[in-house]
Write a protein that holds these residues in place. Structure first.
Motif, PDB file in Angstrom:
ATOM      1  N   LYS A 154      33.056  36.481  46.960  1.00 23.77           N
ATOM      2  CA  LYS A 154      33.392  36.959  45.458  1.00 23.77           C
ATOM      3  C   LYS A 154      34.754  37.947  45.826  1.00 23.77           C
ATOM      4  N   ARG A 155      34.715  38.740  46.619  1.00 21.73           N
ATOM      5  CA  ARG A 155      35.839  39.608  46.872  1.00 21.73           C
ATOM      6  C   ARG A 155      37.125  38.805  47.303  1.00 21.73           C
ATOM      7  N   ASN A 156      37.198  37.965  48.000  1.00 21.52           N
ATOM      8  CA  ASN A 156      38.301  37.103  48.615  1.00 21.52           C
ATOM      9  C   ASN A 156      38.656  36.098  47.638  1.00 21.52           C
ATOM     10  N   GLU A 157      37.753  35.555  46.570  1.00 20.16           N
ATOM     11  CA  GLU A 157      38.347  34.847  45.408  1.00 20.16           C
ATOM     12  C   GLU A 157      38.812  35.684  44.476  1.00 20.16           C
ATOM     13  N   LYS A 158      38.591  36.927  44.330  1.00 20.66           N
ATOM     14  CA  LYS A 158      39.315  37.862  43.411  1.00 20.66           C
ATOM     15  C   LYS A 158      40.624  38.222  43.954  1.00 20.66           C
ATOM     16  N   LEU A 159      40.766  38.418  45.397  1.00 22.72           N
ATOM     17  CA  LEU A 159      42.010  38.521  45.794  1.00 22.72           C
ATOM     18  C   LEU A 159      42.896  37.592  45.771  1.00 22.72           C
ATOM     19  N   ILE A 160      42.395  36.094  46.248  1.00 26.37           N
ATOM     20  CA  ILE A 160      43.059  35.002  45.730  1.00 26.37           C
ATOM     21  C   ILE A 160      43.635  34.811  44.270  1.00 26.37           C
ATOM     22  N   ALA A 191      44.196  36.999  42.420  1.00 20.64           N
ATOM     23  CA  ALA A 191      45.197  38.141  41.936  1.00 20.64           C
ATOM     24  C   ALA A 191      46.614  37.704  42.665  1.00 20.64           C
ATOM     25  N   MET A 192      46.550  37.186  44.010  1.00 22.46           N
ATOM     26  CA  MET A 192      47.777  36.927  44.610  1.00 22.46           C
ATOM     27  C   MET A 192      48.446  35.713  43.861  1.00 22.46           C
ATOM     28  N   ARG A 193      47.773  34.724  43.207  1.00 21.65           N
ATOM     29  CA  ARG A 193      48.206  33.643  42.716  1.00 21.65           C
ATOM     30  C   ARG A 193      49.066  34.259  41.194  1.00 21.65           C
ATOM     31  N   GLU A 194      48.311  34.942  40.730  1.00 20.07           N
ATOM     32  CA  GLU A 194      48.854  35.416  39.348  1.00 20.07           C
ATOM     33  C   GLU A 194      50.146  36.255  39.614  1.00 20.07           C
ATOM     34  N   ASN A 195      50.318  36.963  40.719  1.00 18.08           N
ATOM     35  CA  ASN A 195      51.410  37.813  41.118  1.00 18.08           C
ATOM     36  C   ASN A 195      52.531  36.980  41.435  1.00 18.08           C
ATOM     37  N   ARG A 196      52.252  35.672  41.808  1.00 17.63           N
ATOM     38  CA  ARG A 196      53.464  34.782  42.253  1.00 17.63           C
ATOM     39  C   ARG A 196      54.211  34.303  41.046  1.00 17.63           C
ATOM     40  N   LYS A 197      53.438  33.996  39.861  1.00 12.25           N
ATOM     41  CA  LYS A 197      53.739  33.461  38.576  1.00 12.25           C
ATOM     42  C   LYS A 197      54.802  34.559  37.826  1.00 12.25           C
TER      43      LYS A 197
END
Length: 66
Positions: free
Chosen positions: A52-58, A60-66
């Protein structure tokens, strides 16, 4: 975590893993099987939390790219 150690089978059932909980209960019925069942439940709980932590981090990282 306390539930995973005291009643390992219930820890699985509460998380929606019914068949795994039944299998764990069968293992837990024997006194020798109680320790492996508790370890199995605790490790499973930790792995689920890590996923769950990893999914949350992924996300967040995808949202920061946009």
């Amino acid at each position: 975590m306390l539930l995973a150690i005291i009643l390992p089978f219930l820890s699985f059932i509460v998380r929606g893993k019914i068949l795994t909980g039944i299998l764990c209960l069968i293992l837990q019925i024997t006194l020798i099987g109680w320790i492996p069942a508790a370890i199995w439940a605790a490790l499973s709980l930790n792995n689920e939390r890590a996923e769950k932590r990893n999914e949350k981090l992924i996300r967040a990282m995808r949202e920061n790219r946009k």
